[in-house]
Design a protein around this motif. Sequence first.
Motif, PDB file in Angstrom:
ATOM      1  N   GLN A 184      18.659  -8.583  -5.827  1.00 63.37           N
ATOM      2  CA  GLN A 184      19.075  -9.501  -6.879  1.00 63.37           C
ATOM      3  C   GLN A 184      20.213 -10.399  -6.416  1.00 63.37           C
ATOM      4  O   GLN A 184      20.278 -11.581  -6.765  1.00 63.37           O
ATOM      5  CB  GLN A 184      19.488  -8.716  -8.127  1.00 63.37           C
ATOM      6  CG  GLN A 184      18.306  -8.084  -8.856  1.00 63.37           C
ATOM      7  CD  GLN A 184      18.759  -7.246 -10.034  1.00 63.37           C
ATOM      8  OE1 GLN A 184      19.874  -6.752 -10.046  1.00 63.37           O
ATOM      9  NE2 GLN A 184      17.872  -7.078 -10.996  1.00 63.37           N
ATOM     10  N   SER A 185      21.140  -9.817  -5.649  1.00 63.49           N
ATOM     11  CA  SER A 185      22.323 -10.587  -5.258  1.00 63.49           C
ATOM     12  C   SER A 185      22.096 -11.461  -4.028  1.00 63.49           C
ATOM     13  O   SER A 185      22.806 -12.450  -3.823  1.00 63.49           O
ATOM     14  CB  SER A 185      23.495  -9.632  -4.998  1.00 63.49           C
ATOM     15  OG  SER A 185      23.179  -8.764  -3.935  1.00 63.49           O
ATOM     16  N   HIS A 186      21.109 -11.095  -3.187  1.00 60.92           N
ATOM     17  CA  HIS A 186      20.889 -11.839  -1.954  1.00 60.92           C
ATOM     18  C   HIS A 186      19.521 -12.551  -1.949  1.00 60.92           C
ATOM     19  O   HIS A 186      19.442 -13.778  -1.709  1.00 60.92           O
ATOM     20  CB  HIS A 186      20.995 -10.909  -0.736  1.00 60.92           C
ATOM     21  CG  HIS A 186      22.373 -10.356  -0.538  1.00 60.92           C
ATOM     22  ND1 HIS A 186      22.864  -9.297  -1.267  1.00 60.92           N
ATOM     23  CD2 HIS A 186      23.360 -10.726   0.308  1.00 60.92           C
ATOM     24  CE1 HIS A 186      24.088  -9.027  -0.884  1.00 60.92           C
ATOM     25  NE2 HIS A 186      24.423  -9.884   0.094  1.00 60.92           N
TER      26      HIS A 186
ATOM     27  N   ARG B 289      18.982 -15.167  -4.941  1.00 57.03           N
ATOM     28  CA  ARG B 289      19.872 -16.316  -4.769  1.00 57.03           C
ATOM     29  C   ARG B 289      19.367 -17.257  -3.659  1.00 57.03           C
ATOM     30  O   ARG B 289      19.477 -18.477  -3.759  1.00 57.03           O
ATOM     31  CB  ARG B 289      21.290 -15.828  -4.456  1.00 57.03           C
ATOM     32  CG  ARG B 289      22.025 -15.235  -5.664  1.00 57.03           C
ATOM     33  CD  ARG B 289      23.430 -14.871  -5.302  1.00 57.03           C
ATOM     34  NE  ARG B 289      24.164 -16.053  -4.855  1.00 57.03           N
ATOM     35  CZ  ARG B 289      25.382 -16.014  -4.288  1.00 57.03           C
ATOM     36  NH1 ARG B 289      25.967 -14.848  -4.113  1.00 57.03           N
ATOM     37  NH2 ARG B 289      25.979 -17.109  -3.919  1.00 57.03           N
ATOM     38  N   ARG B 290      18.844 -16.622  -2.585  1.00 52.76           N
ATOM     39  CA  ARG B 290      18.377 -17.450  -1.476  1.00 52.76           C
ATOM     40  C   ARG B 290      17.221 -18.356  -1.908  1.00 52.76           C
ATOM     41  O   ARG B 290      17.223 -19.572  -1.678  1.00 52.76           O
ATOM     42  CB  ARG B 290      17.931 -16.563  -0.307  1.00 52.76           C
ATOM     43  CG  ARG B 290      17.524 -17.367   0.942  1.00 52.76           C
ATOM     44  CD  ARG B 290      17.010 -16.455   2.021  1.00 52.76           C
ATOM     45  NE  ARG B 290      15.738 -15.863   1.615  1.00 52.76           N
ATOM     46  CZ  ARG B 290      15.052 -15.008   2.375  1.00 52.76           C
ATOM     47  NH1 ARG B 290      15.553 -14.611   3.547  1.00 52.76           N
ATOM     48  NH2 ARG B 290      13.896 -14.522   1.963  1.00 52.76           N
TER      49      ARG B 290
ATOM     50  N   ALA C  42      18.294 -20.970  -4.528  1.00 56.00           N
ATOM     51  CA  ALA C  42      19.103 -22.015  -3.898  1.00 56.00           C
ATOM     52  C   ALA C  42      18.192 -22.997  -3.151  1.00 56.00           C
ATOM     53  O   ALA C  42      18.391 -24.232  -3.204  1.00 56.00           O
ATOM     54  CB  ALA C  42      20.122 -21.402  -2.959  1.00 56.00           C
TER      55      ALA C  42
END
Length: 585
Positions: A522-524, A527-528, A531
């Motif tokens: 979820q955090s990596h 986001r990738r 983005a």
Amino acid sequence: MGVISSSLVKMGNPNFEIFVPDFIKNSSVYFAIVTDLEGVYQYVNRRFQARFGFLGTDLLGQSFMVGIHPDDHLICLETVQSCLAHPGKVIPVLLRKPVKDQKEHAWSQWEFSTLLDENQVPFGMFCVGHDITDAEKATRNAQELAKRVETILEEISDGFLHLGVSLEIRRINSKFEDLFELDRNDILGKSAQELGDKVFNKNLLRKLSTILLENQMAVIEEFLGFSKKWVLITVYPSNAGLTCFIRDITEEKRRKAHMELSENKLKAVFDSTVDSNLLIGLGGEILNFNRVANEVSLKTKGKELTLGSSIEDFLPEDSLEGFHENFPKALAGNQVQVEVLRYLKGNPYWFEVSYFPVRDASGSLMGVAMNIKDINARKLTELELKESQGMLNAIYNSTSEAWFFIDKELRIKSSNKAAKLLTQSLMGRSMTIGESFLDFPHPISKREVSAYFRQAILGSKFNFQKIQDERWWDILMEPVFDNERSEIIGVSFILKDITLIKENEDRILRQNELLKEITWYQSHGLRRYVANILALCDLVSNYTPDSEQEREEYIRMILAESKNLDSLIHKIVALSSNADLRFEQ
């Protein structure tokens, strides 16, 4: 006790029992024996009979040597000879006594004195002693178990003092501080001479120096003028100096002095300041009474006791029935002791009433000694203890942990309800008191149990977890001390099934790992992709007609990143469905 001589001994065989004060006869602390000059028991009190009755159903008529350790026979004979050579002295002696069904022996401190007839001719020996086994054991434990010496010395009832070879103070215990009202921080390291009369008078210092020089154990009885106390000091010399155990005997000396000044030992029962004591004649007439008895009569009947009056005139109405029942028993030669409940101003109150036959110098029955003791505080304490014991038993049996108490021989002495249920489920039957604990199907091997047990008996504590047959167990083993915490009497073994707890722990660990993985995605991962998509969208929204081909390439890339994002979301959903987030206690 001093020399006992009297015109009570005239002709024929003396009645040895009359030379023994009643408070000694009925003592729960002191042993008392009387022998003739041949060393044959002529009288033993109830305390002695209860402790050493296993030596024979009837000790009277036996040689007093049967109750003495063989290695102490010679010192006992020497003490008797010293008494006969100095009939005006009381001779102290330390003797070992046998213990029933045990290889060990009991230690006891005695005082021997001579019985004289009216012509001052010896006809027997009067011996009073008390058990000092606990102090002796504490001494030996302190010498043998160096690691535990500080704890033991702080728990013993005697004051402890260790002097170096120059009589410098090396160690004391709390009892010593209390006895002499001194602080160890103020005196440790100082010489005995520096303390002066606060502890050591010149006579005592001279004796201690002599003991150190001669290297011989000694027992010193000394009066300390500064503190106005009599002390009994047992001194053990060694290469390291002197080890002293100090007991305050001021009260004992006071009692002895009182008894030595008494012209008639039988009057001791009437000199008590706590109990009501009366001497009643054969016809129920009052022959003698003490101050407390007279005060009680004033409070309950409103009149003073008078010699020659009938005792029934002074007894409460509700106590006459008990008197009529027990007084004849005492006249028949029996000792009677009963607990009586009375109601004073509507409140229950407990007394202990004792009747003892009293004989004159010729052995003829002259009356009955009646002792009335206030035991209300003791009875209330007993009732409170009984209630507390019931509550403790309820707690002991309501816990889910299996609890065993094991003695030094690895036998089960007690177990709670959970332990019985556990042995029933594992063995098909409940283990009984007295069985070997090694017969229990332990989660650990018998060899491990024995090894842990030996260390626990020496004071170690163990708490660990073990798995057996897919069941997890939490095991606690620790030493159990006696009431005075001076000796380890066994081991407490507590067993708890923690299988469900361990399973929950494993589940939580697995959940944590999945949650960590989900959080990382979820955090990596999210986001990738997000983005990238946002960046590509920005490029599309700002394109020019000249870059149509680039715009199509950006849209293709947006679709690819969207598929990657969708794939990652599916993976997170799959991981979340595999993670069991429930927790069952």
